[in-house]
Write an enzyme that holds these catalytic residues in place. Structure first.
Site, PDB file in Angstrom:
ATOM      1  N   GLY A  11       0.809  -1.219   0.000  1.00  0.00           N
ATOM      2  CA  GLY A  11       0.000   0.000   0.000  1.00  0.00           C
ATOM      3  C   GLY A  11       0.840   1.265   0.000  1.00  0.00           C
ATOM      4  O   GLY A  11       2.074   1.234   0.014  1.00  0.00           O
ATOM      5  N   HIS A 173      -8.518  14.381   3.016  1.00  0.00           N
ATOM      6  CA  HIS A 173      -7.612  13.330   2.571  1.00  0.00           C
ATOM      7  C   HIS A 173      -7.884  12.983   1.114  1.00  0.00           C
ATOM      8  O   HIS A 173      -8.875  13.436   0.532  1.00  0.00           O
ATOM      9  CB  HIS A 173      -7.764  12.069   3.436  1.00  0.00           C
ATOM     10  CG  HIS A 173      -7.120  12.182   4.778  1.00  0.00           C
ATOM     11  ND1 HIS A 173      -7.776  12.721   5.873  1.00  0.00           N
ATOM     12  CD2 HIS A 173      -5.881  11.836   5.214  1.00  0.00           C
ATOM     13  CE1 HIS A 173      -6.964  12.689   6.917  1.00  0.00           C
ATOM     14  NE2 HIS A 173      -5.815  12.159   6.551  1.00  0.00           N
ATOM     15  N   LYS A 177      -9.157   7.216   0.552  1.00  0.00           N
ATOM     16  CA  LYS A 177      -9.198   6.920   1.978  1.00  0.00           C
ATOM     17  C   LYS A 177     -10.565   6.362   2.354  1.00  0.00           C
ATOM     18  O   LYS A 177     -11.601   6.900   1.959  1.00  0.00           O
ATOM     19  CB  LYS A 177      -8.889   8.160   2.811  1.00  0.00           C
ATOM     20  CG  LYS A 177      -8.795   7.860   4.318  1.00  0.00           C
ATOM     21  CD  LYS A 177      -8.208   9.018   5.092  1.00  0.00           C
ATOM     22  CE  LYS A 177      -8.197   8.746   6.594  1.00  0.00           C
ATOM     23  NZ  LYS A 177      -7.394   7.562   6.955  1.00  0.00           N
TER      24      LYS A 177
END
Length: 287
Positions: A11, A173, A177
């Site tokens: 990730g 964000h 997210k």
């Protein structure tokens, strides 16, 4: 040199941790600001990648942990016991649904765990508490040193300004997210609520739309933006008639979270079993 295993290595944060490890290795130093570890030399341990973990259905299984740049020599695996076998400490930036299993794996291997994943459920928290009986577990909704300093400033502001000020917490964000509000925003809300002697669940407001009623005294409001590639922004606003105080943190590169995570992981090595936070790493509770 201490070995580190990374859960969620494929990730965004997993790859940024690899970048931060390279940065520290190039400088020939431990993570910036790392505390001295107990040992014969009294010097902090350098961290090197020894385990790279991803989900069993990851397309990167069997490939080098680094998706870009020079290879690390560590292959991506879904075998937690094997990946933890040489580890001195582990960092988890995987998915919320993986937290409980990862905590159990670290407890069984006797490897300290730093958890940076947010949005996990009560069952996962119970697994973390169980793991903390046998290993040190550090739960960090945000590993940025700057954000944790901001949290302390929010606590001081809440105590000094008192109950008269309205409090609103906004965060932004990137579009991918998953959890909202962010774990950091909720943690900041907890700081305000605790300083006011209330439970966040009793005063938090997550939804403002339509023609309802005016703002009630004591509410802590949250607002969320999800767009583009925003790394992370958090603002806590204290407002009263004639005045507004804002405390803001903006991250422009994930490397700040990775540096803080490596610093915290190094600090965690050799600690007794128990539950820890970034405040312990930074000594903020003693300030």
């Amino acid at each position: 040199m201490a070995g580190i295993a990374i859960f969620g290595v494929t990730g965004r944060m997993g790859q940024t941790l690899i970048r931060a490890l390279r940065e520290a290795a190039a400088a020939g130093l431990p993570p910036a600001g790392a505390a001295r570890a107990a040992g014969a030399t009294g010097l902090p341990a350098r961290l090197s990648l020894v385990g790279a973990l991803a989900s069993p259905d990851s397309r990167r299984l069997g490939q080098d942990a680094a998706a870009e740049g020079l290879p690390t020599g560590v292959m991506v695996s879904a075998d937690a016991p094997a990946a933890l076998s040489q580890a001195t400490v582990a960092i988890d930036f995987s998915l919320p649904q993986c937290v409980a299993a990862n905590a159990r794996a670290c407890a069984e291997a006797g490897v300290p765990l730093l958890l940076g994943t947010t949005g996990f459920d009560p069952a996962a928290r119970a697994a973390l508490l169980a793991a903390a009986k046998s290993i040190p577990v550090l739960i960090a909704p945000n590993t940025s040193v700057g954000v944790n300093v901001v949290s302390e400033l929010v606590k001081l502001a809440t105590q000094a300004l008192g109950q008269a000020y309205d409090v609103e917490i906004s965060e932004a964000h990137h579009r991918m997210k998953r959890d909202a509000p962010s774990g950091t925003a909720l943690a900041l809300g907890e700081v305000v609520a605790e300083a006011r002697g209330v439970e966040l669940k009793d005063v938090a407001v997550f939804d403002r739309h339509g023609a309802n009623e005016p703002r009630r005294d004591g509410e802590i409001g949250f607002s969320v933006v999800r767009a583009g590639d925003i790394v992370g922004e958090h603002t806590v606003a204290f407002a009263v008639a004639g005045e507004r105080v804002e405390i803001t943190h903006r991250a422009s590169d994930r490397i700040t979270f990775a540096r803080g995570a490596l610093r915290a992981a190094q600090w965690l090595i050799g600690r007794p079993p128990g539950l820890y936070s970034m405040n312990d790493v930074l000594g903020l509770d003693k300030a």
